[in-house]
Every structure is written in C-alpha cells, then in structure tokens.
Design an enzyme around this catalytic site. Structure first.
Site, short mmCIF file in Angstrom:
data_model
loop_
_atom_site.label_atom_id
_atom_site.label_comp_id
_atom_site.label_asym_id
_atom_site.label_seq_id
_atom_site.Cartn_x
_atom_site.Cartn_y
_atom_site.Cartn_z
N ARG A 37 22.21 -26.46 11.54
CA ARG A 37 20.92 -27.16 11.59
C ARG A 37 20.86 -28.08 12.80
NH1 ARG A 37 22.94 -31.23 12.69
NH2 ARG A 37 23.99 -32.75 11.38
N GLU A 43 18.32 -40.17 11.33
CA GLU A 43 19.77 -40.06 11.47
C GLU A 43 20.46 -41.20 10.73
OE1 GLU A 43 21.22 -37.10 12.12
OE2 GLU A 43 20.17 -37.12 14.04
N HIS A 44 21.49 -40.82 9.97
CA HIS A 44 22.25 -41.76 9.14
C HIS A 44 21.36 -42.41 8.08
CE1 HIS A 44 26.10 -41.40 11.20
NE2 HIS A 44 25.39 -41.22 12.30
N GLY A 136 32.30 -28.37 15.43
CA GLY A 136 32.36 -29.77 15.82
C GLY A 136 31.30 -30.15 16.85
N GLY A 138 28.15 -30.90 16.15
CA GLY A 138 27.06 -31.69 15.55
C GLY A 138 25.91 -30.82 15.08
N SER A 140 26.28 -28.80 12.36
CA SER A 140 26.63 -28.49 10.97
C SER A 140 27.36 -27.18 10.77
CB SER A 140 25.37 -28.47 10.10
OG SER A 140 25.00 -29.76 9.82
N SER A 141 28.38 -26.97 11.58
CA SER A 141 29.21 -25.78 11.35
C SER A 141 29.85 -25.87 9.96
CB SER A 141 30.27 -25.66 12.44
OG SER A 141 31.01 -26.86 12.54
N ASP A 186 22.73 -31.80 5.58
CA ASP A 186 23.16 -30.56 6.23
C ASP A 186 23.21 -29.39 5.26
OD1 ASP A 186 23.46 -32.44 8.17
OD2 ASP A 186 25.64 -32.33 8.30
N TYR A 236 32.32 -42.74 10.66
CA TYR A 236 31.28 -42.34 9.70
C TYR A 236 31.45 -43.07 8.36
CZ TYR A 236 27.98 -39.32 7.19
OH TYR A 236 26.94 -38.85 6.45
C1 GAF Z 1 26.50 -35.83 9.49
C2 GAF Z 1 26.47 -35.86 7.97
F1 GAF Z 1 27.11 -34.77 7.46
C3 GAF Z 1 25.04 -35.91 7.44
O1 GAF Z 1 25.04 -36.04 6.04
C4 GAF Z 1 24.26 -37.05 8.08
O2 GAF Z 1 24.64 -38.29 7.54
C5 GAF Z 1 24.42 -37.04 9.61
O3 GAF Z 1 25.80 -36.96 10.00
C6 GAF Z 1 23.82 -38.25 10.26
O4 GAF Z 1 22.44 -38.28 10.06
O5 GAF Z 1 25.93 -34.64 9.96
#
Ligand code: GAF
Length: 392
Positions: A37, A43-44, A136, A138, A140-141, A186, A236
């Site tokens: 994705r 974000e976050h 890796g 970013g 969503s592998s 994700d 994170y």
């Molecule tokens: C990563 C996390 F897996 C997601 O859930 C999300 O928090 C993202 O970071 C940040 O928006 O991809």
C-alpha cells in the site's frame, strides 16, 4: 515503470510457479495475491484511533501451494531481501505447541498468521512465496505477506469471510511474531483495497469509505529513497508510547478524542516532546478527514497543500522523517504540475508519495534525479484491488 500492473503480476506468479516446480514438483492447487500500500495522508494516526487514507498498490505478494497430508508444512520464498534459509519446515500449531517466532525473520510473518488463523482444522501445506513489494521500503511488504498467507489459508480451510477480522488477525500476527506494535492501516487496506479508490479508514470504528481516484489526468508517483535508517525498530514503539502518555495526561482514551485546545490547556503538564507528538497526531487526524473531503471534490491543489503540511509536521513535530525524504519532497514540489508530496509510511527512510498531473510525471522524475544524491526508484501508480484468489 513502463510495464503494466497485469504484466508485473504475471511475472511474480510465473516466478512463484517456477520456484514451486523446483522445490516440490508439479503445479500448485491454489494461487493468491495481496497488495502493498501507499498512504496518501494520515500518518501515525491509526494507532491513535484516527483516520488514514491509503490505497492498495499493484505491487503484490503472491503465494502458491497445495494441501499435503500429515502435520508438517514446507514453505519457500523467492522474495528479494528475505534472510536465509529461504525454505522452512514447521509443524502445524497445537494448543500445547504454538508456533513461536525465530529465524529466519521472513518466516515469522508466515508462522504468525498460521498461529492466528481463525478457522480449524488447518491442513498441512507446501507453498512458495514471491513478491515485488520492495522489502523494508515503507510500502507494507510485511502486511502484504501476512494477508497473502491468510488468503492462502482461506482456500485450504475457509473461515467466516469477515474481512475486518482477517485484517485484525494479520495485525495480531505482526504484533506477536514480528514484534512490531503496528496499527491496523496496512493490513486493512491490503485486505479491503478497492481498484480506482483510496480508502478513508476510521481506525476506531474500523469502517472504511472508498474515495474515487479515477481522474486520468492525475497520477500518484512513489519515490523510493532506497534508504532505511536503523532507528525504525525502536522509534515506532516509542512514538506509540508517547501518544499513549499524552492521551493519559489529557484524560482521553486516545488522541482521537483530543483537540488542539485540550492540548493547549494541558501544556504545562506535558514535556515538550510529548506535546509535539500529540500536536502532530491531533492535527493529522483532522487533516486526513479534510483531505478525503477535498479529494472527493477533485480539489487537487488543496489536497497537495495538506500533503505538504503533513510532511512538515512529520518532520518537525513527530520527527520521523530523514534528510533523504526531505530532499525528495522539496525536489518534487519544485516542479510545475505537482500538487503535493510527503513521506509515506512509518518513516526514517522508505518512500515519498507525490500527487501530480500525469503530464508532469516525466519532468518530475528527471528533476528528482538531479536533486537527489542517492539512487531512487520510481513507480507511477493507480489504486488497485485488495487481496484476491488467482487462477492457476
Ligand atoms: C507503519 C505501521 F505498520 C502502520 O500501522 C502505521 O502506523 C504507519 O507505520 C504510520 O502511519 O506502516
């Protein structure tokens, strides 16, 4: 970049079939795929019960395989960057012997999903995993791998078909077996992504609204910085804790319920780091809801402005950007025809996402290449469908 998504999907499937033939002989009975994705904005915010606005990509993880007799499963991967060994054997979990994490790391996602699968009894299986989602990067592998495994298991032992529960089970797998306390974004979009649409996901109610993105004059450019900073692992979870701390001080169950006014009123009780983290989240949740509304109207300039505000907030308040991502964003927005750009995903490397006029794509790529010292990879992309079964 010039290859169509259908061509790219058939390349990954062909690779998986070849590897299956080499490892197990014959043809598999089942083939499935699940997408990576890109997050357009928000974000976050997912682990703060806020809004996110991702879309599924044509980049996918494919899993092909067949049932076998007995209790022992055998799975190989051809995914670039997967650690050794590339083939693992393990027994189906039982109550007294659950599947636990170990090495290789790539197999933890697989084992985690088998452990959290929602229907029983699972038969043993042999399978191959292949992927063109950069590992890796970013995009969503990991979620695409988890959702591909879950979709594969559904073909062997159908569950009740609840898609949200499927996403949650995959998220659990990531928590317990990969040690990453991720939000739901994700896995959710990898399961429920819709071709031609972004998804506005309410991460509190787990409802999603599809927002059309079918303007042929407008495209999404993903730029992979091809850097990954090692901070990712610890930063994170620490951001997540800071948000929980802020919510507790504000007397809210999550930052979703807090306003900037609440934050200002409690400013004296918050250290400056906690204040800045909370400020990003509260404003980003609002920005994301607004961005979805703006996108629905096709007001791309306004959307682009919100993307840049999001990036600046991630850089200055949430502190999850890095110099490489900042250069990529600055370079992109210098080009005529670009509406906006921002880092996407967890941060500390990985990709940026840029919204632009289709006719501006070539000159934007050229300009970024001139301005960025690293070795970027580009994808011009459109929103794709979520996980699905393929014919073999
Ligand atoms: C990563 C996390 F897996 C997601 O859930 C999300 O928090 C993202 O970071 C940040 O928006 O991809």
């Amino acid at each position: 970049m010039s290859r169509s998504s259908a061509e790219r999907l058939s390349d990954v499937v062909a690779e998986a079939l070849r590897a299956y033939q080499d490892s197990f002989e014959g043809r598999p009975a089942v083939a499935v795929c699940a997408p990576g994705r890109v997050n357009l904005i928000g974000e976050h915010t997912d682990y703060n019960q806020g809004f996110v606005l991702p879309m599924a990509l044509p980049l996918v993880t494919v899993m092909v395989g067949s049932k076998t007799s007995g209790q022992s499963c055998s799975v190989a991967t051809t995914a670039e960057g997967a650690d050794d060994p590339k083939k693992v054997d393990f027994d189906l979990p039982t109550d007294s012997a659950p599947l636990t994490k170990g090495e290789p790391a790539w197999a933890n996602y697989l084992k985690g999903v088998v452990q959290h699968y929602r229907a029983h009894p699972l038969p043993a299986f042999k399978a191959v995993i292949a992927s063109n989602v950069p590992l890796g990067g970013g995009l969503s592998s990991s979620a695409s791998l988890e959702v591909a495994v879950y979709t594969f298991l559904q073909q062997l032992c159908p569950d009740d078909g609840d898609k949200v529960a499927k996403a949650v089970a995959c998220q659990q797998a990531e928590h317990t077996h990969a040690g990453m306390p991720c939000g739901i974004m994700d896995q959710f979009v990898s399961v429920l992504g819709k071709e031609g649409h972004a998804l506005l996901i309410d991460c509190r109610s787990l409802d999603a609204t599809a927002v059309p993105m079918a303007d042929p004059g407008v495209v999404i450019l993903i730029t992979n910085s091809n850097v990954r900073h090692s901070l990712t692992g610890s930063e994170y979870p620490s951001r997540r804790k800071q948000c929980e701390k802020a919510a507790a001080i504000l007397g809210k169950s999550s930052l979703r319920d807090a306003t900037v006014q609440d934050l200002e009123d409690a400013k004296e009780k918050l250290d400056s780091t906690t204040y800045r983290r909370a400020r990003h989240v509260i404003e980003e949740i609002k920005r994301t809801a607004q961005a979805a509304e703006v996108l629905r109207r096709g007001a791309y300039q306004e959307f682009g402005k919100l993307m840049v505000e999001s990036h600046n907030s991630l850089r200055d308040l949430y502190e999850v950007s890095c110099p490489e991502l900042d250069v990529l964003v600055t370079a992109a927005v210098e080009v005529d025809g670009v509406f906006g750009s921002r880092m996407t995903g967890g941060g500390f490397g990985g990709c940026t996402v840029t919204l632009l006029q289709a006719e501006a794509a070539e000159r934007t790529i050229k300009h970024i290449k001139e301005r960025y010292r690293g070795c970027p990879t580009f994808y011009i992309t459109t929103p794709s469908e979520g996980a699905r079964v393929l014919s073999v």
